[in-house]
Design a protein around this motif. Sequence first.
Motif, PDB file in Angstrom:
ATOM      1  N   LEU A   1      -9.291   3.868 -21.932  1.00 55.58           N
ATOM      2  CA  LEU A   1     -10.042   2.829 -21.233  1.00 55.58           C
ATOM      3  C   LEU A   1     -11.476   2.829 -21.726  1.00 55.58           C
ATOM      4  CD1 LEU A   1      -8.945   3.581 -17.535  1.00 55.58           C
ATOM      5  CD2 LEU A   1      -7.900   1.932 -19.097  1.00 55.58           C
ATOM      6  N   TRP A   2     -12.073   1.639 -21.791  1.00 56.50           N
ATOM      7  CA  TRP A   2     -13.471   1.499 -22.163  1.00 56.50           C
ATOM      8  C   TRP A   2     -14.017   0.244 -21.503  1.00 56.50           C
ATOM      9  CZ3 TRP A   2      -9.337   1.210 -25.527  1.00 56.50           C
ATOM     10  CH2 TRP A   2      -9.006  -0.056 -26.004  1.00 56.50           C
ATOM     11  N   GLU A   3     -15.346   0.135 -21.450  1.00 53.51           N
ATOM     12  CA  GLU A   3     -15.947  -1.089 -20.933  1.00 53.51           C
ATOM     13  C   GLU A   3     -15.724  -2.216 -21.938  1.00 53.51           C
ATOM     14  OE1 GLU A   3     -19.650  -0.723 -18.491  1.00 53.51           O
ATOM     15  OE2 GLU A   3     -19.687   1.267 -19.421  1.00 53.51           O
ATOM     16  N   SER A   4     -15.460  -3.418 -21.414  1.00 49.17           N
ATOM     17  CA  SER A   4     -14.944  -4.501 -22.243  1.00 49.17           C
ATOM     18  C   SER A   4     -15.923  -5.009 -23.295  1.00 49.17           C
ATOM     19  CB  SER A   4     -14.500  -5.668 -21.347  1.00 49.17           C
ATOM     20  OG  SER A   4     -13.493  -5.254 -20.449  1.00 49.17           O
ATOM     21  N   TRP A   5     -17.208  -4.677 -23.152  1.00 45.46           N
ATOM     22  CA  TRP A   5     -18.185  -5.103 -24.155  1.00 45.46           C
ATOM     23  C   TRP A   5     -18.160  -4.228 -25.407  1.00 45.46           C
ATOM     24  CZ3 TRP A   5     -20.832  -0.720 -24.720  1.00 45.46           C
ATOM     25  CH2 TRP A   5     -21.103   0.081 -23.604  1.00 45.46           C
ATOM     26  N   LEU A   6     -17.429  -3.145 -25.386  1.00 43.88           N
ATOM     27  CA  LEU A   6     -17.417  -2.217 -26.522  1.00 43.88           C
ATOM     28  C   LEU A   6     -16.559  -2.780 -27.656  1.00 43.88           C
ATOM     29  CD1 LEU A   6     -18.268   0.526 -27.657  1.00 43.88           C
ATOM     30  CD2 LEU A   6     -16.224   1.513 -26.591  1.00 43.88           C
ATOM     31  N   ARG A   7     -17.174  -3.009 -28.796  1.00 50.87           N
ATOM     32  CA  ARG A   7     -16.450  -3.585 -29.937  1.00 50.87           C
ATOM     33  C   ARG A   7     -15.499  -2.540 -30.519  1.00 50.87           C
ATOM     34  NH1 ARG A   7     -16.821  -8.064 -32.840  1.00 50.87           N
ATOM     35  NH2 ARG A   7     -18.634  -8.740 -31.624  1.00 50.87           N
TER      36      ARG A   7
ATOM     37  N   VAL B   1       0.545  -1.377 -25.425  1.00 48.22           N
ATOM     38  CA  VAL B   1       0.336  -2.420 -24.418  1.00 48.22           C
ATOM     39  C   VAL B   1      -1.142  -2.397 -24.053  1.00 48.22           C
ATOM     40  CG1 VAL B   1       0.881  -3.243 -22.105  1.00 48.22           C
ATOM     41  CG2 VAL B   1       2.689  -2.227 -23.519  1.00 48.22           C
ATOM     42  N   SER B   2      -1.809  -3.528 -24.230  1.00 53.00           N
ATOM     43  CA  SER B   2      -3.244  -3.627 -23.937  1.00 53.00           C
ATOM     44  C   SER B   2      -3.460  -4.455 -22.674  1.00 53.00           C
ATOM     45  CB  SER B   2      -3.987  -4.263 -25.115  1.00 53.00           C
ATOM     46  OG  SER B   2      -3.883  -3.429 -26.261  1.00 53.00           O
ATOM     47  N   PHE B   3      -4.669  -4.365 -22.102  1.00 58.04           N
ATOM     48  CA  PHE B   3      -4.891  -5.006 -20.811  1.00 58.04           C
ATOM     49  C   PHE B   3      -6.379  -5.163 -20.540  1.00 58.04           C
ATOM     50  CE2 PHE B   3      -3.943  -0.502 -20.620  1.00 58.04           C
ATOM     51  CZ  PHE B   3      -5.085   0.033 -20.051  1.00 58.04           C
ATOM     52  N   ASN B   4      -6.700  -6.059 -19.626  1.00 52.25           N
ATOM     53  CA  ASN B   4      -8.052  -6.288 -19.144  1.00 52.25           C
ATOM     54  C   ASN B   4      -8.061  -6.259 -17.626  1.00 52.25           C
ATOM     55  OD1 ASN B   4      -9.301  -6.828 -21.688  1.00 52.25           O
ATOM     56  ND2 ASN B   4      -8.498  -8.908 -21.633  1.00 52.25           N
TER      57      ASN B   4
ATOM     58  N   SER C   1     -11.346  -2.682 -20.262  1.00 53.76           N
ATOM     59  CA  SER C   1     -10.209  -2.977 -21.122  1.00 53.76           C
ATOM     60  C   SER C   1      -9.593  -1.653 -21.571  1.00 53.76           C
ATOM     61  CB  SER C   1     -10.638  -3.793 -22.345  1.00 53.76           C
ATOM     62  OG  SER C   1     -11.174  -5.040 -21.946  1.00 53.76           O
ATOM     63  N   GLY C   2      -8.392  -1.732 -22.075  1.00 51.98           N
ATOM     64  CA  GLY C   2      -7.755  -0.508 -22.530  1.00 51.98           C
ATOM     65  C   GLY C   2      -6.403  -0.752 -23.153  1.00 51.98           C
ATOM     66  N   THR C   3      -5.791   0.338 -23.561  1.00 50.11           N
ATOM     67  CA  THR C   3      -4.477   0.298 -24.202  1.00 50.11           C
ATOM     68  C   THR C   3      -3.705   1.542 -23.797  1.00 50.11           C
ATOM     69  OG1 THR C   3      -5.345  -0.920 -26.120  1.00 50.11           O
ATOM     70  CG2 THR C   3      -3.252   0.224 -26.414  1.00 50.11           C
ATOM     71  N   THR C   4      -2.425   1.369 -23.554  1.00 48.09           N
ATOM     72  CA  THR C   4      -1.537   2.521 -23.438  1.00 48.09           C
ATOM     73  C   THR C   4      -0.586   2.478 -24.614  1.00 48.09           C
ATOM     74  OG1 THR C   4      -0.078   3.774 -21.980  1.00 48.09           O
ATOM     75  CG2 THR C   4       0.168   1.382 -21.938  1.00 48.09           C
ATOM     76  N   TYR C   5      -0.310   3.642 -25.172  1.00 46.73           N
ATOM     77  CA  TYR C   5       0.382   3.738 -26.462  1.00 46.73           C
ATOM     78  C   TYR C   5       1.829   4.145 -26.240  1.00 46.73           C
ATOM     79  CZ  TYR C   5      -4.284   3.124 -28.133  1.00 46.73           C
ATOM     80  OH  TYR C   5      -5.522   2.582 -28.353  1.00 46.73           O
ATOM     81  N   ILE C   6       2.738   3.343 -26.790  1.00 45.27           N
ATOM     82  CA  ILE C   6       4.170   3.527 -26.573  1.00 45.27           C
ATOM     83  C   ILE C   6       4.793   4.322 -27.717  1.00 45.27           C
ATOM     84  CG2 ILE C   6       6.316   2.368 -25.955  1.00 45.27           C
ATOM     85  CD1 ILE C   6       3.843   1.812 -24.112  1.00 45.27           C
ATOM     86  N   THR C   7       4.536   3.911 -28.946  1.00 48.22           N
ATOM     87  CA  THR C   7       4.965   4.675 -30.118  1.00 48.22           C
ATOM     88  C   THR C   7       3.795   4.776 -31.090  1.00 48.22           C
ATOM     89  OG1 THR C   7       5.805   2.720 -31.320  1.00 48.22           O
ATOM     90  CG2 THR C   7       7.368   3.895 -29.913  1.00 48.22           C
ATOM     91  N   MET C   8       3.557   5.995 -31.574  1.00 48.95           N
ATOM     92  CA  MET C   8       2.498   6.261 -32.542  1.00 48.95           C
ATOM     93  C   MET C   8       3.083   7.126 -33.661  1.00 48.95           C
ATOM     94  SD  MET C   8      -0.455   4.833 -31.932  1.00 48.95           S
ATOM     95  CE  MET C   8      -1.652   5.872 -32.766  1.00 48.95           C
ATOM     96  N   PRO C   9       3.782   6.506 -34.620  1.00 49.84           N
ATOM     97  CA  PRO C   9       4.377   7.291 -35.705  1.00 49.84           C
ATOM     98  C   PRO C   9       3.312   7.947 -36.571  1.00 49.84           C
ATOM     99  CG  PRO C   9       4.517   4.946 -36.168  1.00 49.84           C
ATOM    100  CD  PRO C   9       4.009   5.063 -34.764  1.00 49.84           C
ATOM    101  N   ASP C  10       3.706   8.949 -37.340  1.00 47.94           N
ATOM    102  CA  ASP C  10       2.772   9.623 -38.242  1.00 47.94           C
ATOM    103  C   ASP C  10       2.135   8.603 -39.177  1.00 47.94           C
ATOM    104  OD1 ASP C  10       3.393  12.031 -37.111  1.00 47.94           O
ATOM    105  OD2 ASP C  10       4.821  12.631 -38.672  1.00 47.94           O
TER     106      ASP C  10
END
Length: 206
Positions: A178-184, A199-202, A125-134
Motif C-alpha cells: 500500500l502507498w499514498e496514491s500520489w506516489l508515482r 490485483v490492484s485497487f484504490n 492505492s495498492g496491489t496484492t500479488y497472486i503469482t510472482m514467478p522467478d
Amino acid sequence: MSQTESLFVTRLYRARLSELGPAIATSELEASCYSIAEDDEAGQQWCEENAYPGYTSYASLSDLPWRFPVFADLKQALDVHVMAFAADLEFDLGDGRLELEDLWINILPEGGTHASHIHPHSVISGTTYITMPDGASALKLEDPRSARMMAAPPRRKDARAELRTFVYVTPQAGDVLLWESWLRHEVPMNMAEDERVSVSFNYKWV
C-alpha cells in the motif's frame, strides 16, 4: 551541535494478505483471475485497442467483489490492511472513512510493462500479488521530489533507501503493498517466462 533529520516521509506498507482479515488462497484468486480474463470480451478488446500488454479488467469490470465471492473476501481483507495503514499515516478522517473505489486484475506476460503513473482522486492505492514467478518485475517507486531536484547530482548507488531517486520492491505471492496514491510508480519489463498476476485497487475518502 549539528543535527540532520528526515522530513515529509513517504510511507510504504507491506504485509502478508493473510495477516489480517479472512484467509484467502492465492490459488483460488489465480484461478478466478484467469477465468474472468477468459470471459471478459470487453476487457480483451480494450487491451487490444490500447496496445495494453496482457490483460487488465481496469476498463471493463468495476464490480468484482459483487460478482465473485473470492473478491468479496479480498475486499474484506484489504479493508483491514488499509485501516492499519491509515492509522500509521495518522490520517484524521473526521466523520468520513476510506472506501474501496475500484479493484482490477492485471495479468502481465513476458516483456510486458506498466508505464510510470499515479492514481489521481484516490487516497491510498495498492496491489496484492497472486503469482510472482522467478524474474517477475519488481515494483518501481519514484521519489516524489524528482521534479524539484533541478541541478542536484545523482545519488550514490549505495545511498540509503530513503535517499534514492528510485526504489525497487520485489513482492512475493501473497503480499499486499500500500502507498499514498500520489506516489508515482511503474512496473518495469517482466523478464519472467510466466505471467505475473496481481490485483490492484484504490481507496477514496468519503
